[in-house]
Design a protein around this motif. Sequence first.
Motif, PDB file in Angstrom:
ATOM      1  N   UNK A 504       0.833  -1.202   0.000  1.00 39.81           N
ATOM      2  CA  UNK A 504       0.000   0.000   0.000  1.00 39.81           C
ATOM      3  C   UNK A 504       0.872   1.259   0.000  1.00 39.81           C
ATOM      4  N   UNK A 505       0.563   2.159  -0.916  1.00 33.90           N
ATOM      5  CA  UNK A 505       1.158   3.497  -0.919  1.00 33.90           C
ATOM      6  C   UNK A 505       0.038   4.467  -0.568  1.00 33.90           C
ATOM      7  N   UNK A 506       0.046   4.964   0.650  1.00 35.88           N
ATOM      8  CA  UNK A 506      -1.069   5.738   1.190  1.00 35.88           C
ATOM      9  C   UNK A 506      -0.671   7.213   1.246  1.00 35.88           C
ATOM     10  N   UNK A 507      -1.570   8.072   0.793  1.00 38.05           N
ATOM     11  CA  UNK A 507      -1.392   9.521   0.913  1.00 38.05           C
ATOM     12  C   UNK A 507      -2.571  10.082   1.691  1.00 38.05           C
ATOM     13  N   UNK A 508      -2.265  10.894   2.689  1.00 32.72           N
ATOM     14  CA  UNK A 508      -3.278  11.579   3.484  1.00 32.72           C
ATOM     15  C   UNK A 508      -2.955  13.062   3.429  1.00 32.72           C
ATOM     16  N   UNK A 509      -3.957  13.893   3.139  1.00 34.89           N
ATOM     17  CA  UNK A 509      -3.660  15.315   3.010  1.00 34.89           C
ATOM     18  C   UNK A 509      -4.850  16.190   3.276  1.00 34.89           C
ATOM     19  N   UNK A 510      -4.577  17.460   3.352  1.00 33.28           N
ATOM     20  CA  UNK A 510      -5.621  18.453   3.566  1.00 33.28           C
ATOM     21  C   UNK A 510      -5.288  19.741   2.857  1.00 33.28           C
ATOM     22  N   UNK A 511      -6.298  20.591   2.719  1.00 29.20           N
ATOM     23  CA  UNK A 511      -6.156  21.824   1.946  1.00 29.20           C
ATOM     24  C   UNK A 511      -7.115  22.857   2.522  1.00 29.20           C
ATOM     25  N   UNK A 512      -6.620  24.066   2.774  1.00 28.06           N
ATOM     26  CA  UNK A 512      -7.477  25.159   3.233  1.00 28.06           C
ATOM     27  C   UNK A 512      -7.220  26.372   2.356  1.00 28.06           C
ATOM     28  N   UNK A 513      -8.325  26.986   1.879  1.00 28.05           N
ATOM     29  CA  UNK A 513      -8.208  28.178   1.048  1.00 28.05           C
ATOM     30  C   UNK A 513      -9.151  29.256   1.577  1.00 28.05           C
ATOM     31  N   UNK A 514      -8.655  30.471   1.612  1.00 27.91           N
ATOM     32  CA  UNK A 514      -9.462  31.620   2.010  1.00 27.91           C
ATOM     33  C   UNK A 514      -9.353  32.665   0.908  1.00 27.91           C
ATOM     34  N   UNK A 515     -10.489  33.191   0.482  1.00 26.26           N
ATOM     35  CA  UNK A 515     -10.472  34.168  -0.600  1.00 26.26           C
ATOM     36  C   UNK A 515     -11.114  35.472  -0.153  1.00 26.26           C
ATOM     37  N   UNK A 516     -10.562  36.552  -0.686  1.00 21.24           N
ATOM     38  CA  UNK A 516     -11.153  37.880  -0.606  1.00 21.24           C
ATOM     39  C   UNK A 516     -11.357  38.331  -2.045  1.00 21.24           C
ATOM     40  N   UNK A 517     -12.560  38.694  -2.381  1.00 21.97           N
ATOM     41  CA  UNK A 517     -12.929  38.911  -3.772  1.00 21.97           C
ATOM     42  C   UNK A 517     -13.721  40.204  -3.896  1.00 21.97           C
TER      43      UNK A 517
END
Length: 703
Positions: A504-517
């Motif tokens: 098994x080749x396991x990847x665990x990840x997360x991502x957070x994005x904040x925008x001002x528009x």
Amino acid sequence: MLVKWSLLALLGGAVAAWAQLYSGTLVGVVSDESGGRISGAEVTAEQVQTSWRLSVHTDSEGRYQFARLPLGQYTLRCRREGFRTEVRQGIVLTMGREAVVDVTLKVGEVNSEVVVIGDAPEVDTRSGALAAVMDRLSIRELPLNGRDFAQLALLQPGVSPSRRSSDSGGPGTKLVINGNRPSQVSFLLDGSDINDANNNTPGSAAGVLLGIDTLEEFRVLTNSYSAAYGRSAGGVISAATRSGTNQFHGSLFHFLRNSALDAKNFFDPQPEPIPPFRRNQFGVVADGPLRRDRTFFLGSFEGLRQRLSRTTRSVVPGANSRQGIFPNRAPVRVDPAVRPYLELIPLPNERDFGDGTGEFVGAVSTATDENFYVGRLDQRFSEITSVFARYTHDDAAVRTPDGFGLVRTDTESHNRYLTAEISRVFSERTFGTLRFSYNRSQSSSEPAFLRAVDPSLSFLPGRPLGQITVTGLFSLGPSRFGPSRSDLDLFQGSGDLSLIRGRHAIKVGGDYRAIRFGTLRPQSPWGFYQFNSLVDFLAARPAFVELTLPESILTRNWRQSMVAGYIQDDWQLHRRLVVNLGVRYERTSVPAETGGLVANLRDPLRDAAPTVGHPLFINPSNRNFAPRAGLAWDPTGKGNTSVRAGFGLFFDPLWTDFYGNAGSRQPPFYILGSIRNPVFPDAHALLGGSRFVLGRIDTLQFR
């Protein structure tokens, strides 16, 4: 709520913030001559350009894997006590490639070497995704109009240009992948989001995406991609900038195009010379070591200077028709209110159409200027820890006059992309990455008058002249869809952890994005008169007038965020079969306006008026779990054939392209309306009357 806090905990505890999707993977099996698996063999991968190396040992079944390696050419060295050392040279890792290099060790002295030169099989036998990669040589050598590297995607199956060139948001090359919208394509640079303010191709005002000489790889994913990718269901276009190496390299370039090399356009007047055209693209690129084997740099500048003249043809009133005289019909009374506007329209200078109109042929010159800079610094603290930072700076301006020499449209863009990343190898089978990025994308369009216009000709007091259109003939004045502006600030933190556990080749990840528009997108803010014929125009009988009420608030400042997490397992079920299993969760917040200027027609079939106040809509993304599955089968076992299949759910969140217009054009804060058969040109005198009809209302489905 439990899901939300679980994801926040994942983000806070993760060592890294998103998969290093622009790296490569090297896997294989070490065996003896009889086919028996060799455990405990030391396998070392060394990048040729920088002399960086990393070592792992084979497991109990003889498997080894380098989960993330920088792109480039590698030498693989495998050694085990009692066997001769095997050396494989010429292995090239491209973006997202999982190269399979199996090694057979022969009995002998460990200090003797067997050197094999040759790349790993290029067919991907480990992923069910449909993807194509272009290397640095192809990127630099293929002829691209304007050196726009977004055009490289058009060479891949399933990718085509959007025919709606006027699609809202930016003049970049808009792409359609497998029939999806252009706004459903995600653009990544070194793993960071660089979509423009309107969620489209990140082109400049000049309509190009520069930086070909700074790229290492270019990859297009069109279908069945893993859970590491999200936010766009249409496809992913990913590029990676190259780092410096242990050798100094530099280049100067200058590309020239001009009208001396062109044929005459069909619309150009035959007796006249070809309208002048000059394009100069020039620049410099340099890279190399600041400290050998440790610190590397890359710097680039590219400039674009273009002066493009083109022939314009317009149908305008003739000299007689301006006096109300038409062939084969009774004279028409020319309303005195129209005469000042007729003076802004040139007389015909070519064909007479015999119906009171003629052709005016003019030549306009569009001026385009762009300056593009890239700087990158790589630092290797050790064989297990490295960092890099890259900054991209792009300014462009385009000045486009109309065919009458009355109004010029000034379009500008200012794009800034900053990415910083740290990578660390925690053990032979555990790797992590942490990345922060910033995307600043600004675009604007402003009209500028080239000739003085009497303020009394304006349709609204204190405003510039609006637009007049006569159906089938001509338009006078600035576009009714301006001025406009879009300002995006996107902050992104992302990371991942890769773990190799047996098969098994396991990847665990997360991502957070904040925008001002921030947006400014009015329609007809200075008034727009539509006439059905030239006779109606001369008689001051407009079909309707459209305008935004002067008390409307035109600007908006939006805030939104997105949090995502995923887990992906590439399971080698059999030597020739790999199964890809993953799931992604992706939640976006409901956009909020900082001044409270939020309204929406929540039920268009029943509501008499928009509802004022937050939320703009009920969040549809709270349960956005997206499972992904795929397989790759090597039927021959030789790495030259792959049978792939994939399935998955892919979500498109409600992003800036949806609420940039719909959220900004809502009563009572913004009112666009029209009056049929109004007086001309005193539109302001009709405001507040019973004939004023509420016009376009952009709305978002509330539930």
